[in-house]
Design a protein around this motif. Structure first.
Motif, PDB file in Angstrom:
ATOM      1  N   LYS A 115     -27.265  51.378 -75.462  1.00 38.12           N
ATOM      2  CA  LYS A 115     -27.065  50.294 -74.511  1.00 38.12           C
ATOM      3  C   LYS A 115     -26.860  50.856 -73.109  1.00 38.12           C
ATOM      4  O   LYS A 115     -26.007  51.713 -72.889  1.00 38.12           O
ATOM      5  CB  LYS A 115     -25.849  49.456 -74.915  1.00 38.12           C
ATOM      6  N   THR A 116     -27.683  50.389 -72.215  1.00 41.69           N
ATOM      7  CA  THR A 116     -27.579  50.866 -70.846  1.00 41.69           C
ATOM      8  C   THR A 116     -26.446  50.140 -70.145  1.00 41.69           C
ATOM      9  O   THR A 116     -26.347  48.920 -70.232  1.00 41.69           O
ATOM     10  CB  THR A 116     -28.892  50.586 -70.098  1.00 41.69           C
ATOM     11  N   PRO A 117     -25.582  50.817 -69.493  1.00 41.51           N
ATOM     12  CA  PRO A 117     -24.484  50.135 -68.801  1.00 41.51           C
ATOM     13  C   PRO A 117     -25.035  49.214 -67.723  1.00 41.51           C
ATOM     14  O   PRO A 117     -26.017  49.537 -67.056  1.00 41.51           O
ATOM     15  CB  PRO A 117     -23.677  51.288 -68.189  1.00 41.51           C
ATOM     16  N   PRO A 118     -24.437  48.034 -67.556  1.00 43.17           N
ATOM     17  CA  PRO A 118     -24.936  47.078 -66.572  1.00 43.17           C
ATOM     18  C   PRO A 118     -24.873  47.641 -65.163  1.00 43.17           C
ATOM     19  O   PRO A 118     -23.904  48.293 -64.789  1.00 43.17           O
ATOM     20  CB  PRO A 118     -24.002  45.873 -66.740  1.00 43.17           C
ATOM     21  N   ARG A 119     -25.959  47.368 -64.424  1.00 43.21           N
ATOM     22  CA  ARG A 119     -25.984  47.818 -63.041  1.00 43.21           C
ATOM     23  C   ARG A 119     -25.287  46.806 -62.154  1.00 43.21           C
ATOM     24  O   ARG A 119     -25.379  45.607 -62.362  1.00 43.21           O
ATOM     25  CB  ARG A 119     -27.436  47.989 -62.590  1.00 43.21           C
ATOM     26  N   LYS A 120     -24.594  47.308 -61.181  1.00 43.06           N
ATOM     27  CA  LYS A 120     -23.890  46.423 -60.268  1.00 43.06           C
ATOM     28  C   LYS A 120     -24.855  45.911 -59.211  1.00 43.06           C
ATOM     29  O   LYS A 120     -25.610  46.666 -58.615  1.00 43.06           O
ATOM     30  CB  LYS A 120     -22.739  47.172 -59.595  1.00 43.06           C
ATOM     31  N   LEU A 121     -24.803  44.611 -59.016  1.00 39.04           N
ATOM     32  CA  LEU A 121     -25.650  44.015 -57.979  1.00 39.04           C
ATOM     33  C   LEU A 121     -24.810  43.809 -56.727  1.00 39.04           C
ATOM     34  O   LEU A 121     -23.683  43.330 -56.802  1.00 39.04           O
ATOM     35  CB  LEU A 121     -26.194  42.663 -58.457  1.00 39.04           C
ATOM     36  N   ASP A 122     -25.358  44.193 -55.593  1.00 41.36           N
ATOM     37  CA  ASP A 122     -24.585  44.005 -54.376  1.00 41.36           C
ATOM     38  C   ASP A 122     -24.498  42.528 -54.032  1.00 41.36           C
ATOM     39  O   ASP A 122     -25.310  41.703 -54.464  1.00 41.36           O
ATOM     40  CB  ASP A 122     -25.193  44.805 -53.212  1.00 41.36           C
ATOM     41  N   ASP A 123     -23.483  42.174 -53.267  1.00 44.25           N
ATOM     42  CA  ASP A 123     -23.217  40.772 -52.925  1.00 44.25           C
ATOM     43  C   ASP A 123     -24.374  40.147 -52.162  1.00 44.25           C
ATOM     44  O   ASP A 123     -24.684  38.961 -52.341  1.00 44.25           O
ATOM     45  CB  ASP A 123     -21.942  40.669 -52.088  1.00 44.25           C
ATOM     46  N   GLN A 124     -25.037  40.905 -51.338  1.00 45.18           N
ATOM     47  CA  GLN A 124     -26.152  40.358 -50.554  1.00 45.18           C
ATOM     48  C   GLN A 124     -27.295  39.916 -51.467  1.00 45.18           C
ATOM     49  O   GLN A 124     -27.870  38.838 -51.292  1.00 45.18           O
ATOM     50  CB  GLN A 124     -26.648  41.399 -49.553  1.00 45.18           C
ATOM     51  N   ALA A 125     -27.619  40.735 -52.476  1.00 48.63           N
ATOM     52  CA  ALA A 125     -28.694  40.380 -53.407  1.00 48.63           C
ATOM     53  C   ALA A 125     -28.316  39.163 -54.225  1.00 48.63           C
ATOM     54  O   ALA A 125     -29.138  38.286 -54.495  1.00 48.63           O
ATOM     55  CB  ALA A 125     -28.997  41.562 -54.319  1.00 48.63           C
ATOM     56  N   ALA A 126     -27.017  39.087 -54.643  1.00 49.76           N
ATOM     57  CA  ALA A 126     -26.567  37.943 -55.435  1.00 49.76           C
ATOM     58  C   ALA A 126     -26.640  36.663 -54.618  1.00 49.76           C
ATOM     59  O   ALA A 126     -27.075  35.613 -55.112  1.00 49.76           O
ATOM     60  CB  ALA A 126     -25.141  38.178 -55.923  1.00 49.76           C
ATOM     61  N   ARG A 127     -26.215  36.741 -53.348  1.00 53.91           N
ATOM     62  CA  ARG A 127     -26.273  35.551 -52.487  1.00 53.91           C
ATOM     63  C   ARG A 127     -27.721  35.120 -52.251  1.00 53.91           C
ATOM     64  O   ARG A 127     -28.041  33.936 -52.243  1.00 53.91           O
ATOM     65  CB  ARG A 127     -25.585  35.836 -51.151  1.00 53.91           C
ATOM     66  N   LYS A 128     -28.588  36.108 -52.073  1.00 53.15           N
ATOM     67  CA  LYS A 128     -30.009  35.799 -51.858  1.00 53.15           C
ATOM     68  C   LYS A 128     -30.609  35.117 -53.089  1.00 53.15           C
ATOM     69  O   LYS A 128     -31.359  34.147 -52.976  1.00 53.15           O
ATOM     70  CB  LYS A 128     -30.761  37.083 -51.535  1.00 53.15           C
ATOM     71  N   ALA A 129     -30.268  35.631 -54.271  1.00 54.85           N
ATOM     72  CA  ALA A 129     -30.783  35.030 -55.505  1.00 54.85           C
ATOM     73  C   ALA A 129     -30.241  33.624 -55.701  1.00 54.85           C
ATOM     74  O   ALA A 129     -30.960  32.706 -56.109  1.00 54.85           O
ATOM     75  CB  ALA A 129     -30.415  35.910 -56.697  1.00 54.85           C
ATOM     76  N   ALA A 130     -28.939  33.429 -55.407  1.00 54.06           N
ATOM     77  CA  ALA A 130     -28.346  32.100 -55.552  1.00 54.06           C
ATOM     78  C   ALA A 130     -28.977  31.108 -54.584  1.00 54.06           C
ATOM     79  O   ALA A 130     -29.235  29.953 -54.930  1.00 54.06           O
ATOM     80  CB  ALA A 130     -26.839  32.177 -55.317  1.00 54.06           C
ATOM     81  N   ALA A 131     -29.229  31.573 -53.341  1.00 52.30           N
ATOM     82  CA  ALA A 131     -29.878  30.697 -52.363  1.00 52.30           C
ATOM     83  C   ALA A 131     -31.286  30.323 -52.823  1.00 52.30           C
ATOM     84  O   ALA A 131     -31.726  29.182 -52.669  1.00 52.30           O
ATOM     85  CB  ALA A 131     -29.935  31.389 -51.000  1.00 52.30           C
ATOM     86  N   ALA A 132     -31.994  31.297 -53.423  1.00 51.79           N
ATOM     87  CA  ALA A 132     -33.340  31.014 -53.929  1.00 51.79           C
ATOM     88  C   ALA A 132     -33.287  30.015 -55.073  1.00 51.79           C
ATOM     89  O   ALA A 132     -34.151  29.146 -55.192  1.00 51.79           O
ATOM     90  CB  ALA A 132     -34.001  32.309 -54.388  1.00 51.79           C
ATOM     91  N   PHE A 133     -32.250  30.117 -55.914  1.00 55.27           N
ATOM     92  CA  PHE A 133     -32.112  29.164 -57.015  1.00 55.27           C
ATOM     93  C   PHE A 133     -31.897  27.742 -56.482  1.00 55.27           C
ATOM     94  O   PHE A 133     -32.508  26.782 -56.951  1.00 55.27           O
ATOM     95  CB  PHE A 133     -30.931  29.562 -57.913  1.00 55.27           C
ATOM     96  N   GLU A 134     -31.001  27.632 -55.496  1.00 54.82           N
ATOM     97  CA  GLU A 134     -30.743  26.307 -54.922  1.00 54.82           C
ATOM     98  C   GLU A 134     -32.000  25.752 -54.238  1.00 54.82           C
ATOM     99  O   GLU A 134     -32.256  24.542 -54.286  1.00 54.82           O
ATOM    100  CB  GLU A 134     -29.588  26.390 -53.927  1.00 54.82           C
TER     101      GLU A 134
END
Length: 217
Positions: A115-134
């Motif tokens: 099992k590969t340890p989960p990679r940490k996503l930076d806050d900027q990428a998470a916000r960008k993905a959330a904005a794209a979802f909305e």
């Protein structure tokens, strides 16, 4: 200086995974409810144990790259999730595969995947993905409103045509009834004139016949 209106906080996205039919499905969504709606599920797959939140780094990265979009891969496979996935390869081979005798089963592979340890996503990428979802949610909502408006327009057009046809039918029926009444009235008047003429003729005929009798005497 006028105060700026506060922008609506962006919801944090999570990655959810399930298996439906021939495919494993995954999506980046802000909640389990949003994931179920995107999957088109009619029941709570999470309560049934067939859906879960996943922190697999590859799956999380794939879904956050296409937030709000359902990604698929052949069920039971460990390949990448994509928007268009082919059917499992063994489906076409099932009919040609020889039947195994009862009691004999192929040896299970003892291969284990680390099992590969989960990679940490930076806050900027998470916000960008959330904005794209909305943004994708707003697009879907706009499409729904557009389709509802088109259906409402079609219903209004159909109702207007039905009302016009019913009005034309009612008008024609009233005209028919009025003409029928006129014909019946004219027929009654003719019957009355016919009866009056018969009465006059009977009276005249008797008078003339009496005069003829006296002339012969």
């Amino acid at each position: 200086m006028p105060k700026r209106a506060k922008s609506k906080p962006t919801r944090k996205l999570k990655t959810y995974q399930t298996s439906l039919g021939f495919y494993d499905q995954a999506i980046a969504a802000p909640s389990m409810k949003a994931a179920l709606e995107a999957w088109g599920a009619s029941s709570n797959l999470f309560h049934q144990g067939v859906a879960k939140e996943t922190d697999d780094p590859d799956i999380v990265a794939a879904t956050l790259a296409r937030p709000g979009i359902v990604l698929r891969r052949p069920v039971g496979s460990d390949g990448p999730f994509t928007e268009s996935a082919e059917l499992p390869a063994d489906l076409a081979e099932d009919d040609a595969r020889p039947k195994r005798k009862p009691g004999k089963h192929p040896a299970k592979s003892a291969k284990k995947t680390a099992k590969t340890p989960p990679r940490k996503l930076d806050d900027q990428a998470a916000r960008k993905a959330a904005a794209a979802f909305e943004k994708e949610e707003r697009r879907r909502e706009a499409e729904r409103r557009k389709e509802e408006a088109a259906r409402a327009k079609a219903r209004a057009r159909r109702d207007k045509a039905v009302a016009a046809a019913e009005a034309a039918l009612d008008k024609a029926r009233r005209e028919h009834e009025a003409r029928t009444e006129e014909i019946e009235a004219a027929r009654a008047a003719l019957d009355e004139r016919t009866e009056a003429e018969q009465t006059r003729w009977d009276k005249q005929r008797k008078t003339l016949q009496e005069a003829l009798r006296r002339a012969r005497e």
